[in-house]
Design a protein around this motif. Structure first.
Motif, short mmCIF file in Angstrom:
data_model
loop_
_atom_site.label_atom_id
_atom_site.label_comp_id
_atom_site.label_asym_id
_atom_site.label_seq_id
_atom_site.Cartn_x
_atom_site.Cartn_y
_atom_site.Cartn_z
N ALA A 122 0.83 -1.20 0.00
CA ALA A 122 0.00 0.00 0.00
C ALA A 122 0.87 1.26 0.00
CB ALA A 122 -0.93 -0.01 1.21
N PHE A 123 1.93 1.26 0.82
CA PHE A 123 2.84 2.41 0.83
C PHE A 123 3.53 2.56 -0.52
CE2 PHE A 123 7.03 4.27 1.43
CZ PHE A 123 6.72 5.43 2.12
N TYR A 124 3.95 1.43 -1.08
CA TYR A 124 4.62 1.44 -2.37
C TYR A 124 3.70 2.01 -3.45
CZ TYR A 124 8.27 -0.35 -5.55
OH TYR A 124 9.30 -0.48 -6.45
N ALA A 125 2.43 1.57 -3.45
CA ALA A 125 1.47 2.06 -4.44
C ALA A 125 1.23 3.55 -4.28
CB ALA A 125 0.16 1.28 -4.31
N GLU A 126 1.15 4.01 -3.03
CA GLU A 126 0.96 5.45 -2.80
C GLU A 126 2.16 6.25 -3.31
OE1 GLU A 126 0.05 8.49 0.95
OE2 GLU A 126 0.18 6.31 1.25
N PHE A 127 3.36 5.72 -3.08
CA PHE A 127 4.56 6.39 -3.56
C PHE A 127 4.57 6.48 -5.08
CE2 PHE A 127 8.87 5.82 -5.27
CZ PHE A 127 9.47 6.98 -4.82
N GLU A 128 4.25 5.36 -5.75
CA GLU A 128 4.25 5.36 -7.22
C GLU A 128 3.14 6.24 -7.78
OE1 GLU A 128 6.54 4.42 -8.91
OE2 GLU A 128 7.61 2.78 -7.92
N ARG A 129 2.01 6.29 -7.09
CA ARG A 129 0.93 7.16 -7.54
C ARG A 129 1.34 8.62 -7.53
NH1 ARG A 129 -3.59 8.32 -3.33
NH2 ARG A 129 -1.80 9.54 -2.65
N ASP A 130 2.06 9.03 -6.47
CA ASP A 130 2.43 10.44 -6.31
C ASP A 130 3.69 10.82 -7.08
OD1 ASP A 130 0.23 10.75 -4.71
OD2 ASP A 130 1.35 10.51 -2.83
N TYR A 131 4.66 9.89 -7.16
CA TYR A 131 5.97 10.27 -7.71
C TYR A 131 6.42 9.40 -8.88
CZ TYR A 131 5.92 12.45 -3.12
OH TYR A 131 5.55 13.17 -2.03
N GLY A 132 5.67 8.34 -9.21
CA GLY A 132 6.07 7.46 -10.29
C GLY A 132 5.24 7.66 -11.53
N SER A 133 5.21 6.63 -12.37
CA SER A 133 4.45 6.67 -13.62
C SER A 133 3.33 5.63 -13.56
CB SER A 133 5.37 6.37 -14.80
OG SER A 133 5.92 5.05 -14.66
N ARG A 134 2.50 5.63 -14.60
CA ARG A 134 1.43 4.65 -14.65
C ARG A 134 2.00 3.23 -14.73
NH1 ARG A 134 -1.49 1.33 -17.56
NH2 ARG A 134 -3.77 1.29 -17.36
N ALA A 135 3.07 3.08 -15.46
CA ALA A 135 3.67 1.76 -15.60
C ALA A 135 4.22 1.26 -14.26
CB ALA A 135 4.78 1.80 -16.65
N SER A 136 4.86 2.16 -13.51
CA SER A 136 5.42 1.73 -12.22
C SER A 136 4.32 1.42 -11.22
CB SER A 136 6.35 2.82 -11.67
OG SER A 136 5.64 4.04 -11.48
N LEU A 137 3.20 2.17 -11.28
CA LEU A 137 2.07 1.88 -10.39
C LEU A 137 1.44 0.54 -10.76
CD1 LEU A 137 0.10 2.65 -8.17
CD2 LEU A 137 -1.20 3.97 -9.85
N ALA A 138 1.33 0.27 -12.08
CA ALA A 138 0.77 -1.01 -12.51
C ALA A 138 1.65 -2.16 -12.08
CB ALA A 138 0.59 -1.01 -14.03
N ARG A 139 2.95 -1.94 -12.03
CA ARG A 139 3.86 -3.00 -11.59
C ARG A 139 3.61 -3.37 -10.13
NH1 ARG A 139 8.94 -3.37 -9.25
NH2 ARG A 139 9.03 -1.10 -9.00
N VAL A 140 3.18 -2.39 -9.33
CA VAL A 140 2.96 -2.64 -7.91
C VAL A 140 1.58 -3.24 -7.65
CG1 VAL A 140 2.81 -1.56 -5.64
CG2 VAL A 140 4.55 -0.81 -7.26
N VAL A 141 0.53 -2.62 -8.21
CA VAL A 141 -0.83 -3.07 -7.90
C VAL A 141 -1.33 -4.11 -8.89
CG1 VAL A 141 -1.37 -0.87 -6.83
CG2 VAL A 141 -1.94 -1.23 -9.23
N GLY A 142 -0.67 -4.23 -10.05
CA GLY A 142 -1.11 -5.20 -11.05
C GLY A 142 -1.85 -4.54 -12.18
#
Length: 297
Positions: free
Chosen positions: A253-273
């Motif tokens: 959950a923390f990782y997804a929040e980090f990618e949502r705020d500071y990453g890209s769509r691809a990096s968020l998809a890598r975390v949440v699927g």
């Protein structure tokens, strides 16, 4: 004379009432009930109120005698040792306060709170070497995380960063060094010494031992985020997820929040699927565990 007689009789009756509530029979006990401790404290508060209107020297001597009497049955209760020492300190008798602290620490050699109070008093009265001896002796007897952290904080307050780092190394050498010790050492290097590279090295050492602890991984990632090191944040969180794949909900959950705020769509998809990303528009198609994850971010 009548006025003095009435005052003396009143003080005698009040003292007799307090003493009737107390029991001095038996050996000292490490644990007493809160009601019993309250009765002993009520007696000391009564005597500290100076009911006999004694002159300052006689009043101080009498209250010290009262504390000595109270500490006979409460020999293993750290609160009373601290209270007696503070009474002496408040009356500008630091040597007597040190004597009470010294006796209390000898009676309770593994009581961290009393040793911390003793060391704080030594530090406040410009006795840094005595405080250092207290922390070192306590560390050798019981090297708990609180002792390690208190020892590091004292050395940092003293301005001796090499000693603070040595205290951290002593803690890290222990096979049971807790995650919070690594976090405190990293914060010290980052905020007090302004040494981000050393802070990262400490976090990396902590990940080697505590990668499976979700709380440590999240706090370590927050510190790395403070240093604007996104690569280190991702490295810490990836290692935490790999070390505890079945218990990483909070980390994910923390990782997804980090990618949502500071990453890209691809990096968020890598975390949440990727499936969760496609199902964002249709809540009914999202599994419950993915819904909880998305709700958390």
């Amino acid at each position: 004379i009548s006025h003095k007689y009435v005052a003396a009789r009143t003080a005698y009756r009040a003292r007799k009432y307090h003493l009737a509530q107390l029991s001095c029979v038996g050996l000292p006990r490490a644990r007493i009930s809160s009601d019993e401790l309250a009765r002993w404290r009520a007696y000391t508060v009564f005597e500290r109120g100076n009911p006999q209107r004694c002159e300052p020297p006689a009043y101080y001597t009498r209250v010290c005698h009262v504390y000595d009497r109270v500490l006979a049955p409460l020999y293993l209760v750290p609160e009373m040792w601290h209270e007696a020492a503070r009474f002496c300190a408040d009356n500008e008798r630091p040597d007597d306060a040190l004597a009470y602290y010294r006796r209390g620490c000898a009676a309770l050699p593994r009581c961290e709170a009393l040793h911390f109070a003793y060391a704080d008093f030594c530090e406040a009265t410009n006795r840094p070497e005595s405080a250092r001896e207290i922390y070192d002796a306590l560390w050798k007897r019981c090297g708990t995380p609180r002792v390690h952290i208190a020892r590091m904080r004292f050395e940092r307050r003293s301005g001796d960063i090499p000693r603070a780092r040595r205290a951290l190394l002593d803690a890290m050498a222990s096979p049971t060094c807790a995650p919070e010790v690594y976090l405190h050492g990293a914060r010290m290097e980052l905020f007090a010494v302004r040494a981000p590279l050393k802070a990262l090295a400490i976090l990396e050492a902590g990940m080697t031992r505590h990668a499976g602890a979700p709380g440590y991984a999240i706090e370590a990632a927050r510190l790395a985020q403070t240093m604007h090191d996104d690569a280190k944040v991702r490295s810490i969180l990836d290692r935490a997820l790999a070390a505890a794949p079945g218990h990483g909900a909070a980390v994910r959950a923390f990782y997804a929040e980090f990618e949502r705020d500071y990453g890209s769509r691809a990096s968020l998809a890598r975390v949440v699927g990727e499936d969760a990303m496609h199902a964002l528009a249709d809540d009914d198609a999202v599994p419950p565990e993915v819904q909880a994850l998305l709700a958390s971010i």
